[in-house]
Design a protein around this motif. Structure first.
Motif, short mmCIF file in Angstrom:
data_model
loop_
_atom_site.label_atom_id
_atom_site.label_comp_id
_atom_site.label_asym_id
_atom_site.label_seq_id
_atom_site.Cartn_x
_atom_site.Cartn_y
_atom_site.Cartn_z
N ALA A 15 0.84 -1.20 0.00
CA ALA A 15 0.00 0.00 0.00
C ALA A 15 0.87 1.25 0.00
CB ALA A 15 -0.93 0.00 1.21
N LEU A 16 1.96 1.24 0.76
CA LEU A 16 2.83 2.41 0.83
C LEU A 16 3.46 2.71 -0.52
CD1 LEU A 16 4.57 1.72 4.26
CD2 LEU A 16 2.74 3.37 3.78
N ALA A 17 3.84 1.68 -1.26
CA ALA A 17 4.39 1.90 -2.61
C ALA A 17 3.34 2.55 -3.51
CB ALA A 17 4.89 0.59 -3.21
N ASP A 18 2.10 2.05 -3.43
CA ASP A 18 1.00 2.69 -4.19
C ASP A 18 0.88 4.16 -3.82
OD1 ASP A 18 0.22 0.35 -5.46
OD2 ASP A 18 -1.41 -0.08 -4.05
N LEU A 19 0.84 4.43 -2.52
CA LEU A 19 0.58 5.78 -2.02
C LEU A 19 1.70 6.75 -2.38
CD1 LEU A 19 -0.98 4.74 1.40
CD2 LEU A 19 -2.18 5.95 -0.45
N VAL A 20 2.95 6.30 -2.24
CA VAL A 20 4.06 7.20 -2.58
C VAL A 20 4.06 7.49 -4.08
CG1 VAL A 20 5.90 5.49 -2.92
CG2 VAL A 20 6.47 7.75 -2.07
N ASN A 21 3.63 6.51 -4.88
CA ASN A 21 3.57 6.75 -6.33
C ASN A 21 2.43 7.69 -6.69
OD1 ASN A 21 4.87 6.07 -8.89
ND2 ASN A 21 2.89 5.18 -9.42
N PHE A 22 1.30 7.59 -5.96
CA PHE A 22 0.21 8.58 -6.15
C PHE A 22 0.74 9.98 -5.84
CE2 PHE A 22 -3.16 5.25 -4.83
CZ PHE A 22 -3.41 4.91 -6.15
N ALA A 23 1.40 10.12 -4.69
CA ALA A 23 1.87 11.44 -4.25
C ALA A 23 2.90 12.00 -5.22
CB ALA A 23 2.46 11.35 -2.84
N GLY A 24 3.76 11.13 -5.74
CA GLY A 24 4.83 11.56 -6.64
C GLY A 24 4.42 11.60 -8.09
N GLU A 25 3.14 11.35 -8.36
CA GLU A 25 2.59 11.43 -9.72
C GLU A 25 3.39 10.60 -10.72
OE1 GLU A 25 0.96 15.23 -10.89
OE2 GLU A 25 1.39 16.00 -8.89
N GLY A 26 3.79 9.41 -10.28
CA GLY A 26 4.48 8.48 -11.18
C GLY A 26 5.99 8.58 -11.16
N LEU A 27 6.54 9.61 -10.52
CA LEU A 27 8.00 9.74 -10.47
C LEU A 27 8.65 8.59 -9.70
CD1 LEU A 27 10.61 11.24 -11.10
CD2 LEU A 27 10.15 12.73 -9.13
N PRO A 28 8.09 8.17 -8.54
CA PRO A 28 8.70 7.02 -7.85
C PRO A 28 8.80 5.78 -8.74
CG PRO A 28 7.25 8.15 -6.35
CD PRO A 28 7.01 8.76 -7.71
N LEU A 29 7.74 5.45 -9.47
CA LEU A 29 7.77 4.26 -10.34
C LEU A 29 8.85 4.42 -11.41
CD1 LEU A 29 6.72 1.52 -11.24
CD2 LEU A 29 4.92 2.70 -12.52
N TYR A 30 8.96 5.62 -11.94
CA TYR A 30 10.00 5.88 -12.95
C TYR A 30 11.40 5.62 -12.35
CZ TYR A 30 13.16 8.50 -15.98
OH TYR A 30 14.20 8.87 -16.79
N ILE A 31 11.60 6.05 -11.11
CA ILE A 31 12.89 5.83 -10.44
C ILE A 31 13.11 4.33 -10.20
CG2 ILE A 31 14.17 6.23 -8.30
CD1 ILE A 31 12.63 8.98 -8.22
N TRP A 32 12.06 3.65 -9.73
CA TRP A 32 12.19 2.21 -9.47
C TRP A 32 12.49 1.45 -10.76
CZ3 TRP A 32 6.87 2.33 -6.57
CH2 TRP A 32 7.02 3.08 -5.40
N GLN A 33 11.91 1.88 -11.86
CA GLN A 33 12.18 1.23 -13.15
C GLN A 33 13.65 1.36 -13.51
OE1 GLN A 33 9.23 3.38 -15.41
NE2 GLN A 33 7.75 1.69 -15.36
N GLY A 34 14.24 2.53 -13.19
CA GLY A 34 15.65 2.74 -13.47
C GLY A 34 16.56 1.89 -12.59
N LEU A 35 16.06 1.52 -11.41
CA LEU A 35 16.85 0.71 -10.48
C LEU A 35 16.70 -0.80 -10.73
CD1 LEU A 35 16.07 2.66 -7.17
CD2 LEU A 35 18.23 2.68 -8.45
N ALA A 36 15.63 -1.17 -11.45
CA ALA A 36 15.35 -2.60 -11.66
C ALA A 36 16.41 -3.23 -12.55
CB ALA A 36 13.97 -2.76 -12.28
#
Length: 198
Positions: free
Chosen positions: A18-39
């Protein structure tokens, strides 16, 4: 130490999804973009996000709203010290504008993540968490609050301005490969009066 009453509680590692969902909502997709770069090697970017949020939860950095079925809203924040963070040539370009703004918010309690699942919006949860954030700031003897919002996030901006936050600076958003309509990051600050001043 702040005391929390239901439905507020400190997050646990079990809240990581849930926290990953919520931080991605707050960051408007920027967190997921960062995680994709780290994968690496086909790794699921969300797995990275969940691991990072689980670690923050273990450290007691996150407060959630939970009505009995898991976290539906969250608050993450921290005090910004009295010295600016150096921004050297090797500082990641994506984060440079955000750090520039944080450096203008010294000695404040910084609202890093304030987010809610869409179906729980409009119930005052954001307001409740912001009130809690101010309580934490006062306990830590800080006299102001700070937050950075995207210029196109009108809903978030309305909430903060209703709470007395005011725009103090903007910087252009560095997008690299992040697909976003955000053009500028906006720093909002609120001065806190001491309880005795009210």
């Amino acid at each position: 130490m702040i005391r929390l009453e239901s439905p507020l509680r400190f997050a646990s590692e079990a809240d990581a999804g849930a926290l990953a969902d919520l931080v991605n909502f707050a960051g408007e997709g920027l967190p997921l973009y960062i995680w994709q770069g780290l994968a690496k090697n086909g790794q699921d970017p969300w797995e990275i996000g969940r691991a990072r949020q689980g670690e923050k939860a273990r450290e007691g950095q996150i407060i959630v709203v939970d009505f009995g079925d898991g976290a539906v809203a969250s608050l993450t924040g921290y005090p910004i010290g009295s010295e600016p963070t150096p921004i050297g040539d090797d500082f990641p370009a994506l984060f440079r504008p955000l750090q520039e703004l944080e450096n203008k918010a010294l000695e404040s309690w910084y609202v890093n993540v304030l987010a809610c699942y869409p179906e729980y919006r409009g119930q005052g949860l954001g307001s409740r968490l912001l009130e809690l954030a101010e309580q934490i700031a006062r306990e830590e003897a800080l006299r102001r609050m700070s937050v950075i919002v995207a210029d196109n996030n009108a809903g978030a901006r309305r909430l903060y301005e209703r709470f007395g936050y005011e725009e103090v600076a903007t910087v252009p958003c560095v997008k690299e490969g992040w697909e976003t309509e955000t053009e500028h990051w906006v720093l909002l600050i609120k001065s806190l009066r001491a309880v005795d001043d009210r």
